[in-house]
Each structure stands twice: as C-alpha cells, then as structure tokens.
Design an enzyme around this catalytic site. Structure first.
Site, PDB file in Angstrom:
ATOM      1  CB  SER A 144      -0.777   0.007   1.362  1.00  0.00           C
ATOM      2  OG  SER A 144      -1.503   1.278   1.565  1.00  0.00           O
ATOM      3  CE1 TYR A 157      -3.893  -1.981   5.907  1.00  0.00           C
ATOM      4  CE2 TYR A 157      -3.079   0.245   4.949  1.00  0.00           C
ATOM      5  CZ  TYR A 157      -3.599  -1.072   4.845  1.00  0.00           C
ATOM      6  OH  TYR A 157      -4.027  -1.512   3.267  1.00  0.00           O
TER       7      TYR A 157
END
Length: 243
Positions: A144, A157
């Site tokens: 990501s 995250y």
C-alpha cells in the site's frame, strides 16, 4: 512469461476486492487461478462466479486457508499442485486494517493486523517458494502507499505495510538468483469494501480493482530481463487535487 496460457496462480484473499479483480484479469489471459479465503463457503462461491466470468481455457478453484497459519498455507499449496500440477504465480493479497490512535488501539487489533498483513505475506511466500523456484515463477505482494507514507491513526496498518514493502524487496534480492521475479504493488485509494467502505459511483475517481488486475498482467508479460520491483499506484485526480 511470453505465453500466460496454462500458467497457474494462487491468490490469497481472492474472494473480493483487489484479489478478485486480479483473479478476473488472470483468467482472461488463460491462467488457472486458485483463490483462498478463511471460509470454504466464501472461496467456493467466489470461484463459481469467476468461472462464469472466465473462458474455456482456464478455470478457478476456491480453497480454505488462513494466511496467519503456515500449516494452513501449505495445505492450500498442496491442493493447488494436486489440481493443476504446478504453481507459477503467487499473489500475497490478503489483508485487513484496524485504525485509531495508539492510545485506543488494542493489543488484539495490533496482533491481528501484523499477523494477517505482514506474517501472512511471509507465510504465503514460505509455503510456495519451492514451487515457484521450480517453475521460475513470480511472487507479488500487495502492499500500500501506507507502506511508505505514514498517517495519524495508522500505526498498526503503517507498520504492517512498511513491513510488507521491506520484506518483499529483500525477498526479491534473495530469489533473483533462481530466476524468480518478486514485486510489490503499493496502491493508494482503491474502490473496494475495505474497512467498511461501499463501492459506488462517488468512488469513480478511485483506482478500480480491474486496474490492479491489468497491472499484474503487465508485470507478468514484462520481458524476463526487466523487473519493476516496487510499483506505486495512485488515483490520477483525487478530490484533494481539485481544491
């Protein structure tokens, strides 16, 4: 890979979102696809839909597997080999996100994020590495932009995706001597159900799952001498760019 027809791919978390979009794209290229989910029912249902979408030259199967368990991953790989006889392409896609300040984030949320996103990527490669060395195949992780850009409320995250990016780049150096390609794709905003989002026309500006699928096909078709090892992907014109 000059001719993708007849190749075999394993996609973790392939029942929806990015994984499902990649599966669709691979099937249209004549690549057999195995998708995994934590539940057998979800995997089977998604595979059924994929086979309705695909063509006669390739088909999909659904497998139950938990990326947090190396044993579960190895069992899935064994079933892939039993079904197709080989494994050429591995997409480590399964992931989740818990967001919030470190003052509120629980130990359980931290562990689930790290175990799924980061350890899951490692276990996926560990369970498949012998097969992709044998086939001189390709391992692709879905990281990501959060794996290079940190943000408030993203401690778990961010940590997991920074880890996926670093792990995959190091694995690339480990495996290239075997003629195994390794890449990580780092998308920005993608129109999926991730973190409770609901895809709609309002999200048309976002990356679509078929865009990531097309990117994976492009990587697979790249000349063997060339390796895009880390690919950042972002919406062309996000809402913030219009202000």
């Amino acid at each position: 890979m000059k001719d993708l027809r007849g190749k075999v791919a394993l996609i973790t978390g392939g029942t929806k979102g990015i994984g499902y979009g990649i599966a669709q794209s691979l099937l249209t290229q004549g690549i057999h696809v195995a998708i995994t989910s934590r539940t057998c029912e979800a995997a089977a249902e998604a595979a059924k839909k994929l086979n309705e979408f695909g063509n006669d030259s390739a088909h999909a199967i659904g497998l139950e597997a938990d990326v947090r368990s190396i044993l579960s991953q190895k069992k899935a790989v064994k079933k892939v080999i039993e079904e197709f006889g080989k494994l050429d392409i591995v997409i480590a896609n399964a992931g989740l996100g818990h967001f919030g300040s470190v003052t509120d984030l629980t130990v359980e949320q931290w562990n689930e994020t790290i175990e799924t996103n980061l350890s899951g990527a490692f276990f996926t490669l560990k369970a498949t590495v012998d097969e992709i060395i044998k086939s001189q195949g390709y391992y692709i992780s879905i990281s990501s932009l959060a794996g290079t850009n940190f943000f408030e409320g993203g401690s778990a995250y961010n940590a997991s995706k920074f880890g996926v990016t670093g792990f995959t780049q190091a694995a690339m150096l480990d495996l290239r001597k075997y003629n195994v390609k390794v890449s990580t794709i780092m998308p920005g905003s993608v129109s999926t159900h991730f973190n409770g989002n609901e895809p709609s026309d309002k999200g048309a500006w976002k990356i679509q799952i078929e865009d990531i699928g097309e990117l994976v096909v492009d990587l697979l078709k790249m000349h063997p001498r060339t390796l895009p090892s880390k690919i950042e992907v972002r919406p062309t014109v996000p809402p913030s760019a219009k202000n």
